[in-house]
Design a protein around this motif. Structure first.
Motif, PDB file in Angstrom:
ATOM      1  N   UNK A  95      -2.117   0.806 -10.013  1.00  0.00           N
ATOM      2  CA  UNK A  95      -1.051   1.819  -9.951  1.00  0.00           C
ATOM      3  C   UNK A  95      -1.297   2.691  -8.726  1.00  0.00           C
ATOM      4  N   UNK A  96      -0.219   3.365  -8.264  1.00  0.00           N
ATOM      5  CA  UNK A  96      -0.368   4.337  -7.184  1.00  0.00           C
ATOM      6  C   UNK A  96      -0.983   5.612  -7.747  1.00  0.00           C
ATOM      7  N   UNK A  97      -1.970   6.149  -7.023  1.00  0.00           N
ATOM      8  CA  UNK A  97      -2.648   7.367  -7.461  1.00  0.00           C
ATOM      9  C   UNK A  97      -2.002   8.624  -6.893  1.00  0.00           C
ATOM     10  N   UNK A  98      -1.312   8.503  -5.757  1.00  0.00           N
ATOM     11  CA  UNK A  98      -0.799   9.686  -5.070  1.00  0.00           C
ATOM     12  C   UNK A  98       0.713   9.598  -4.929  1.00  0.00           C
ATOM     13  N   UNK A  99       1.377  10.695  -5.270  1.00  0.00           N
ATOM     14  CA  UNK A  99       2.832  10.815  -5.108  1.00  0.00           C
ATOM     15  C   UNK A  99       3.116  12.093  -4.331  1.00  0.00           C
ATOM     16  N   UNK A 134       0.784  -1.236   0.000  1.00  0.00           N
ATOM     17  CA  UNK A 134       0.000   0.000   0.000  1.00  0.00           C
ATOM     18  C   UNK A 134       0.816   1.286   0.000  1.00  0.00           C
ATOM     19  N   UNK A 135       2.046   1.248   0.530  1.00  0.00           N
ATOM     20  CA  UNK A 135       2.875   2.447   0.611  1.00  0.00           C
ATOM     21  C   UNK A 135       4.275   2.092   0.114  1.00  0.00           C
ATOM     22  N   UNK A 158       6.928   9.456  -1.815  1.00  0.00           N
ATOM     23  CA  UNK A 158       6.117   8.412  -1.207  1.00  0.00           C
ATOM     24  C   UNK A 158       4.890   8.215  -2.086  1.00  0.00           C
ATOM     25  N   UNK A 159       4.641   6.961  -2.463  1.00  0.00           N
ATOM     26  CA  UNK A 159       3.530   6.603  -3.342  1.00  0.00           C
ATOM     27  C   UNK A 159       2.491   5.834  -2.542  1.00  0.00           C
ATOM     28  N   UNK A 160       1.205   6.218  -2.700  1.00  0.00           N
ATOM     29  CA  UNK A 160       0.110   5.598  -1.953  1.00  0.00           C
ATOM     30  C   UNK A 160      -1.138   5.521  -2.828  1.00  0.00           C
ATOM     31  N   UNK A 161      -2.211   5.000  -2.256  1.00  0.00           N
ATOM     32  CA  UNK A 161      -3.543   4.977  -2.860  1.00  0.00           C
ATOM     33  C   UNK A 161      -3.564   4.171  -4.154  1.00  0.00           C
ATOM     34  N   UNK A 162      -3.427   2.859  -4.025  1.00  0.00           N
ATOM     35  CA  UNK A 162      -3.488   1.975  -5.193  1.00  0.00           C
ATOM     36  C   UNK A 162      -4.879   2.046  -5.803  1.00  0.00           C
ATOM     37  N   UNK A 163      -4.934   2.185  -7.110  1.00  0.00           N
ATOM     38  CA  UNK A 163      -6.219   2.210  -7.805  1.00  0.00           C
ATOM     39  C   UNK A 163      -6.079   1.468  -9.134  1.00  0.00           C
TER      40      UNK A 163
END
Length: 197
Positions: free
Chosen positions: A159-163, A133-134, A147-152
């Motif tokens: 893919x990670x939605x948030x960087x 997840x992170x 930091x990459x989060x929010x898998x969608x």
């Protein structure tokens, strides 16, 4: 145990058979075997140690920041990776074989000077496929990270939605814990110390 593909089994068995007989680190992705030819240098290892120690000061009982073996592996996806630091519950470390990547709270990578694309491209693709997840990246080449989060879901797969980008000297939040990045080592200036891929 999920059934692994024939090709993945061949690549996995090859990587496992090397057993420290060749220099560098080997991992398996959908695209094939990734070989980081150079052994990690001191700033790489020291960064991983500092990040682990800073996380350990904040983690609750039963959750650890772990460096070292084993790998994380998903037979179905045909991926075997080795994060520099893994935030994981002690209970999920029990047993034999590779860790289930879906049990990781977070994965941390220190960018390799010899193969930065592995961390900035390959693992950004693979870690959401593995359900991590992170994903936090520290880049001693540039003194920065993300930091990459929010898998969608996407047409190309998860893919990670948030960087969230950061520079050394700023605080960085990895999952539920915020650590300082001051004092992290940098690679010496040379022709490979260009910007992140």
């Amino acid at each position: 145990m999920p059934r692994m593909s024939h090709l993945y089994r061949i690549m996995r068995d090859f990587v496992l058979s090397l057993d420290d007989t060749l220099p560098g680190q080997f991992e398996v992705t959908r695209e094939g075997i990734v070989h980081d030819l150079m052994a990690p240098v001191r700033p790489h290892q020291l960064t991983a140690l500092y990040v682990r120690e800073r996380l350990d000061q904040l983690l609750p009982d039963g959750i650890v920041a772990h460096m070292g073996a084993p790998d994380v592996e998903d037979f179905f996806e045909g991926i075997m990776r080795h994060p520099d630091v893994m935030v994981i519950a002690e209970a999920d470390m029990e047993g034999d074989g590779a860790f289930d990547p879906r049990t990781l709270v977070a994965a941390v990578e220190i960018v390799s000077r010899s193969n930065p694309e592995n961390d900035w491209v390959g693992k950004i693709r693979d870690y959401p496929l593995l359900g991590i997840p992170v994903y936090a990246i520290f880049d001693p080449r540039t003194g920065s990270g993300a930091v990459f989060t929010d898998i969608h879901p996407t047409p190309a797969g998860p893919r990670y939605a948030t960087r969230k980008d950061f520079g050394y000297g700023e605080d960085v939040t990895i999952a539920d814990w915020t650590i300082p990045t001051d004092g992290l080592p940098r690679y010496a200036d040379d022709s490979t110390a260009q910007g992140a891929s």
